[in-house]
Design a protein around this motif. Sequence first.
Motif, PDB file in Angstrom:
ATOM      1  N   VAL A 160     -31.427  52.078  -4.352  1.00 32.35           N
ATOM      2  CA  VAL A 160     -30.107  51.617  -4.771  1.00 32.35           C
ATOM      3  C   VAL A 160     -30.152  51.027  -6.176  1.00 32.35           C
ATOM      4  O   VAL A 160     -29.263  51.270  -7.001  1.00 32.35           O
ATOM      5  N   GLU A 161     -31.193  50.260  -6.467  1.00 33.78           N
ATOM      6  CA  GLU A 161     -31.312  49.678  -7.810  1.00 33.78           C
ATOM      7  C   GLU A 161     -31.400  50.761  -8.869  1.00 33.78           C
ATOM      8  O   GLU A 161     -30.732  50.694  -9.911  1.00 33.78           O
ATOM      9  N   ARG A 162     -32.188  51.784  -8.622  1.00 34.31           N
ATOM     10  CA  ARG A 162     -32.342  52.865  -9.602  1.00 34.31           C
ATOM     11  C   ARG A 162     -31.064  53.692  -9.737  1.00 34.31           C
ATOM     12  O   ARG A 162     -30.668  54.070 -10.831  1.00 34.31           O
ATOM     13  N   LEU A 163     -30.408  53.980  -8.624  1.00 31.56           N
ATOM     14  CA  LEU A 163     -29.166  54.751  -8.679  1.00 31.56           C
ATOM     15  C   LEU A 163     -28.055  53.963  -9.359  1.00 31.56           C
ATOM     16  O   LEU A 163     -27.188  54.549 -10.025  1.00 31.56           O
ATOM     17  N   VAL A 186     -33.057  40.833  -4.865  1.00 32.63           N
ATOM     18  CA  VAL A 186     -34.507  41.039  -4.829  1.00 32.63           C
ATOM     19  C   VAL A 186     -35.023  41.724  -6.093  1.00 32.63           C
ATOM     20  O   VAL A 186     -36.069  41.348  -6.628  1.00 32.63           O
ATOM     21  N   LEU A 187     -34.279  42.717  -6.582  1.00 34.22           N
ATOM     22  CA  LEU A 187     -34.787  43.541  -7.680  1.00 34.22           C
ATOM     23  C   LEU A 187     -33.976  43.447  -8.963  1.00 34.22           C
ATOM     24  O   LEU A 187     -34.337  44.058  -9.970  1.00 34.22           O
ATOM     25  N   GLY A 188     -32.860  42.725  -8.929  1.00 27.06           N
ATOM     26  CA  GLY A 188     -32.062  42.582 -10.139  1.00 27.06           C
ATOM     27  C   GLY A 188     -31.167  43.763 -10.444  1.00 27.06           C
ATOM     28  O   GLY A 188     -30.849  44.022 -11.612  1.00 27.06           O
ATOM     29  N   ALA A 189     -30.754  44.507  -9.431  1.00 29.64           N
ATOM     30  CA  ALA A 189     -29.835  45.635  -9.659  1.00 29.64           C
ATOM     31  C   ALA A 189     -28.607  45.145 -10.442  1.00 29.64           C
ATOM     32  O   ALA A 189     -28.074  44.067 -10.158  1.00 29.64           O
ATOM     33  N   PRO A 190     -28.162  45.916 -11.439  1.00 29.33           N
ATOM     34  CA  PRO A 190     -27.067  45.481 -12.321  1.00 29.33           C
ATOM     35  C   PRO A 190     -25.697  45.577 -11.659  1.00 29.33           C
ATOM     36  O   PRO A 190     -24.893  46.463 -11.952  1.00 29.33           O
ATOM     37  N   ARG A 241     -40.549  45.824  -8.794  1.00 26.38           N
ATOM     38  CA  ARG A 241     -39.917  45.518 -10.078  1.00 26.38           C
ATOM     39  C   ARG A 241     -40.685  46.107 -11.260  1.00 26.38           C
ATOM     40  O   ARG A 241     -40.250  46.005 -12.403  1.00 26.38           O
ATOM     41  N   GLN A 242     -41.867  46.683 -10.987  1.00 30.09           N
ATOM     42  CA  GLN A 242     -42.694  47.284 -12.031  1.00 30.09           C
ATOM     43  C   GLN A 242     -43.047  46.286 -13.125  1.00 30.09           C
ATOM     44  O   GLN A 242     -42.890  46.544 -14.327  1.00 30.09           O
ATOM     45  N   ARG A 243     -43.516  45.122 -12.714  1.00 36.45           N
ATOM     46  CA  ARG A 243     -43.911  44.107 -13.681  1.00 36.45           C
ATOM     47  C   ARG A 243     -45.109  44.600 -14.487  1.00 36.45           C
ATOM     48  O   ARG A 243     -46.008  45.256 -13.956  1.00 36.45           O
TER      49      ARG A 243
END
Length: 364
Positions: free
Chosen positions: A220-223, A256-260, A6-8
């Motif tokens: 997937v989250e970034r894409l 898990v990562l908060g993908a929009p 998540r790059q906290r």
Amino acid sequence: MVDVARQRRTMRDVDDMLVPELVDAARFHRIAPLVHVAYRDSAGALAEASRADRVRAITMHVSACDALGEVSTLLADLDWVTFKGPVYSERAHPVPGLRSYNDVDVLLDPFQLRDAAHMLLGAGWRVADYQDMLRNEAVPGEMHWVTPAGVLVDLHWSMVNMASRRRLFAIHTAELLQRRVRVELGSDVVWTLDPVDALVHACVHASLAGANRLIYLIDVERLSLDVVDWNEVVSRAVAWRAQSQVALVLGRSHRVLGAPVPRDLDHRLGLSRMLQSLMAVTDRVAPVETSRRNVGLNKFVARAVRPSGPATAATVALNASRLLRQVTAGGSEPKTGRVRADRACLDAYLAAVESAARVESGLS
């Protein structure tokens, strides 16, 4: 590991006693280079233990970009795209250039694969496959090459390698190539999948691999951040017959990562209540972030997911029984006496690809 993914901004303290365990987990989830970056200013032992992973990732990415520069020159007159590793590393990763991957993937029109093979041979590339691989009656969707610099390149004519799995989907290479876009990668401009194709394919690929590592969810989250119209994602998933895979992987990435992801995505994809429940129970019982081995319920369900709940449950049971039989029998026997593919094998494979492509495209 989730904090890293998540790059906290503020990372939790690490006890040096936990460093070996953390590094093992980071390597399993294929995010050790990100761990090094996250902890290099606060946890010296952990950063040092993951430094080599960061160096390997950078080295691989530089080599991959060089190989794609060769591809751009050699295949300039053909239709092609690169996808996965190098593209994710530079354009869909929390820290560009640090995604872990081992090879370069290139997709070509199956009816141009023969021309591409001749061009690569003429430039000193060599086929890395064995004879039994290229003479497989269930024609593989890819073959493997090595550049003169030693970079492994997977040359695809289909996005799904195994014929048995290709039949589950309707992913047409010609359509992917028609929608391709150009992006900067390293010092070159290369062809890659359009943003919607890239996201839907990332979900399909992750699902077929088990979707049990954080690296897949990061991709997937970034894409998903590049999606302008989620109706297009739904439409593409339906066209590919990949609604279940898209829902499963995007759901895990969101949790898990908060993908929009739109809240009603499962409904828009047409998932049954039973299938939604099966996915939800799997994520509660076997969450991805607790995975430490490449087996488990989350992987079984992801690889077995089908359009309905009953079909998915049946496939999970079938796959589990196959694995049990394999373990009971002591695993598959390693192949011995394998022979590297020669020119005759290459020609036979190319002919088989053209024949399979004609059948799959309805031309014969």
